[in-house]
Design a protein around this motif. Sequence first.
Motif, mmCIF file in Angstrom:
data_model
loop_
_atom_site.group_PDB
_atom_site.id
_atom_site.type_symbol
_atom_site.label_atom_id
_atom_site.label_comp_id
_atom_site.label_asym_id
_atom_site.label_seq_id
_atom_site.Cartn_x
_atom_site.Cartn_y
_atom_site.Cartn_z
ATOM 1 N N LYS A 144 33.335 44.560 51.926
ATOM 2 C CA LYS A 144 34.708 44.283 52.359
ATOM 3 C C LYS A 144 35.510 45.572 52.390
ATOM 4 N N ARG A 145 36.649 45.502 53.054
ATOM 5 C CA ARG A 145 37.542 46.643 53.215
ATOM 6 C C ARG A 145 38.888 46.298 52.588
ATOM 7 N N ASN A 146 39.412 47.248 51.788
ATOM 8 C CA ASN A 146 40.742 47.110 51.199
ATOM 9 C C ASN A 146 41.624 48.213 51.767
ATOM 10 N N ILE A 147 42.658 47.831 52.496
ATOM 11 C CA ILE A 147 43.599 48.818 53.027
ATOM 12 C C ILE A 147 44.534 49.216 51.890
ATOM 13 N N ILE A 148 44.536 50.516 51.564
ATOM 14 C CA ILE A 148 45.356 50.976 50.436
ATOM 15 C C ILE A 148 46.629 51.686 50.888
ATOM 16 N N TYR A 202 44.857 53.571 59.114
ATOM 17 C CA TYR A 202 44.709 52.792 57.888
ATOM 18 C C TYR A 202 43.869 53.650 56.947
ATOM 19 N N CYS A 238 41.527 53.247 53.784
ATOM 20 C CA CYS A 238 40.817 52.110 53.206
ATOM 21 C C CYS A 238 39.871 52.539 52.093
ATOM 22 N N ASP A 269 36.387 50.993 51.041
ATOM 23 C CA ASP A 269 35.357 50.036 51.441
ATOM 24 C C ASP A 269 34.434 49.772 50.264
ATOM 25 N N GLU A 270 34.000 48.519 50.163
ATOM 26 C CA GLU A 270 32.993 48.147 49.170
ATOM 27 C C GLU A 270 31.650 48.089 49.884
ATOM 28 N N ASP A 311 32.624 50.815 45.251
ATOM 29 C CA ASP A 311 33.753 49.927 45.552
ATOM 30 C C ASP A 311 34.987 50.674 46.055
ATOM 31 N N ASN A 312 34.884 52.000 46.199
ATOM 32 C CA ASN A 312 36.049 52.768 46.671
ATOM 33 C C ASN A 312 35.634 53.884 47.638
#
Length: 189
Positions: free
Chosen positions: A8-12, A19, A21, A23-24, A34-35
């Motif tokens: 999954k991707r987390n937009i920080i 963006y 991000c 990514d995991e 996880d980062n």
Amino acid sequence: MAKQEFQKRNIIAENSRFYICFDEIKFPGSPGIDNFLTIKPKICHTNQIVGVCILPFVNNKFLLMKGWRHQFDTEIWQAPAGFVEPGESSIESAHRELVEETGLVCKSQDIIQLGSYIPDAGLIEGKIGLYLALHCTPITDHLEPEFGTGNLHSFNPLALNELLMNSCNIGGSTCIASFRALNYLNTQI
């Protein structure tokens, strides 16, 4: 070699263009990451083109600018380059950047595609379209200098090759576009 799996991707963070991000990513037999930092441009054209670089060739000379880069507190050699925009083809984006950054214009048939390159496959999610602009002429309108651009300097093919081989302050897309342009012109003779 076992294949990694994107989880999954987390937009920080984000700005008008990107963006940022984390990514995991999972790797078989390991805890994974996880980062994993990824910078994803918001605008992307066909074939994942997110930016363009166009090298002008006028009177048998290549034109480069010296542009200041705050990250290094120095000037670098660069060809006109920039982001793609919605509603434009990548070639139209390259032509727009040529005009905006140099005040030069050329006919569509004089823009030669030199392929693309991936600036940093482990960080940037996108490719740069590379172009050569032949038979450029100056436009008469007064242009305001763009941030990071500078005066044009001309190089014959031998001098450009020497710059490519010896300069430590040259942009990556400029370097690849220049090598490909030199090769293109050598094959046309």
